[in-house]
Design an enzyme around this catalytic site. Structure first.
Site, mmCIF file in Angstrom:
data_model
loop_
_atom_site.group_PDB
_atom_site.id
_atom_site.type_symbol
_atom_site.label_atom_id
_atom_site.label_comp_id
_atom_site.label_asym_id
_atom_site.label_seq_id
_atom_site.Cartn_x
_atom_site.Cartn_y
_atom_site.Cartn_z
ATOM 1 N N ARG A 21 -0.396 -8.312 13.693
ATOM 2 C CA ARG A 21 -0.960 -7.345 12.730
ATOM 3 C C ARG A 21 -1.786 -8.064 11.658
ATOM 4 N NH1 ARG A 21 4.585 -4.644 11.458
ATOM 5 N NH2 ARG A 21 3.507 -3.436 9.863
ATOM 6 N N ARG A 44 11.921 -4.881 5.140
ATOM 7 C CA ARG A 44 11.712 -3.476 4.752
ATOM 8 C C ARG A 44 12.669 -2.523 5.460
ATOM 9 N NH1 ARG A 44 5.195 -2.641 5.041
ATOM 10 N NH2 ARG A 44 5.543 -2.454 7.279
ATOM 11 N N LYS A 98 0.824 -1.220 0.000
ATOM 12 C CA LYS A 98 0.000 0.000 0.000
ATOM 13 C C LYS A 98 0.851 1.259 0.000
ATOM 14 C CE LYS A 98 -2.057 -0.708 4.035
ATOM 15 N NZ LYS A 98 -1.624 -2.012 4.536
ATOM 16 N N ARG A 124 -9.397 1.063 9.105
ATOM 17 C CA ARG A 124 -9.027 -0.319 9.413
ATOM 18 C C ARG A 124 -10.131 -1.040 10.169
ATOM 19 N NH1 ARG A 124 -3.054 0.736 9.313
ATOM 20 N NH2 ARG A 124 -1.926 -1.203 9.566
HETATM 21 P P1 AMP Z 1 1.077 0.779 9.379
HETATM 22 O O1 AMP Z 1 2.215 1.716 9.157
HETATM 23 O O2 AMP Z 1 -0.123 1.109 8.522
HETATM 24 O O3 AMP Z 1 1.492 -0.674 9.266
HETATM 25 O O4 AMP Z 1 0.600 0.991 10.883
HETATM 26 C C1 AMP Z 1 1.469 0.738 11.968
HETATM 27 C C2 AMP Z 1 0.674 0.612 13.257
HETATM 28 O O5 AMP Z 1 -0.020 1.846 13.510
HETATM 29 C C3 AMP Z 1 -0.424 -0.453 13.230
HETATM 30 O O6 AMP Z 1 0.073 -1.752 13.545
HETATM 31 C C4 AMP Z 1 -1.369 0.084 14.310
HETATM 32 O O7 AMP Z 1 -0.859 -0.165 15.607
HETATM 33 C C5 AMP Z 1 -1.313 1.580 14.065
HETATM 34 N N1 AMP Z 1 -2.318 2.037 13.089
HETATM 35 C C6 AMP Z 1 -2.091 2.588 11.855
HETATM 36 N N2 AMP Z 1 -3.245 2.892 11.238
HETATM 37 C C7 AMP Z 1 -4.233 2.529 12.089
HETATM 38 C C8 AMP Z 1 -5.649 2.565 12.028
HETATM 39 N N3 AMP Z 1 -6.292 3.047 10.947
HETATM 40 N N4 AMP Z 1 -6.348 2.104 13.100
HETATM 41 C C9 AMP Z 1 -5.722 1.624 14.194
HETATM 42 N N5 AMP Z 1 -4.392 1.533 14.306
HETATM 43 C C10 AMP Z 1 -3.639 1.991 13.278
#
Ligand code: AMP
Length: 216
Positions: free
Chosen positions: A172, A127, A13, A88
């Site tokens: 996750r 990554r 993404k 999410r």
């Molecule tokens: P990401 O960079 O999108 O993988 O997000 C990293 C972490 O941020 C996730 O594992 C969640 O802990 C938190 N996070 C990011 N976006 C959301 C969201 N829309 N709702 C809840 N937690 C989020």
């Protein structure tokens, strides 16, 4: 054009959203990036989010909705946005609908990147990103052209996310299947969902996304 990029962690993404931002002048809004910045700056939101992020759990809806609402308000009319990592949960999706309706904005399309779980762990644990500009790389699939030098800004320092480890990735992925996957029928019923094969090479995924956007 206003988009949501949907898919499990590691599906690509962020990579595709960065590309669209560069090529089409759209604004990428990544809740993960915004939350990491809040944690690094030690703000109230960062303090609330830190533990959940470290454990690979979702941050509570109210906090995430607050952080995205501020940013959506800053988007100038006409500049499209790409939401990366938001919504999410169903409650976040409904809050997004309300925010957009209040601003008389439309969500044009939700692009789902499909990738089987088995390959995601390898993708995520390899990554890294440029510490200066955030450009994303991968040990195996996307190394900088010149070793140790960022292709985009020439930076020489790179970082890895603390939550990109095997154990956290599994949590996750569980959250994705239990909560975020509920958004697929939500957007399908609204005629917004388009699926793209996220297992293909980065350039091929980009090509498929471009055709989806041309048809939208
Ligand atoms: P990401 O960079 O999108 O993988 O997000 C990293 C972490 O941020 C996730 O594992 C969640 O802990 C938190 N996070 C990011 N976006 C959301 C969201 N829309 N709702 C809840 N937690 C989020």
């Amino acid at each position: 054009m206003n988009l949501v990029m949907l898919g499990p962690p590691g599906c690509g993404k962020g990579t595709q959203a960065q590309r669209l931002e560069k090529l089409r002048g759209m604004v990428q809004l990544s809740t993960g990036d915004l939350l990491r910045a809040a944690v690094a700056a030690g703000t109230d939101i960062g303090k609330r989010a830190k533990q959940a992020m470290e454990e690979g759990q979702l941050v509570d809806d109210a906090t995430v909705i607050e952080i995205i609402a501020e940013r959506i308000d800053e988007i100038k009319n006409g500049a499209g946005f790409i939401l990366d990592g938001f919504p999410r949960t169903l409650s976040q999706a409904r809050a997004l609908d309300e925010m957009l309706a209040a601003k008389e904005l439309e969500l044009d399309c939700v692009i789902e990147l499909t990738v089987v779980d088995d390959v995601l762990v390898g993708r995520i644990t390899g990554r890294f990103a440029c510490a200066a500009c955030g450009a994303g790389y991968h040990d195996e699939f996307k190394r900088p052209v010149k070793e140790g030098v960022c292709d985009v800004c020439g930076g020489r320092e790179f970082t890895r996310r603390p939550d990109d480890n095997v154990e956290t990735v599994k949590a996750r992925l569980r959250n994705y299947h239990e909560l975020t996957a509920q958004l697929l029928p939500y957007y399908r019923e609204r005629g917004k969902l388009r699926s793209v094969d996220g297992m293909a090479e980065i350039d091929e995924v980009a090509r498929q996304i471009d055709s989806v956007l041309e048809a939208a």
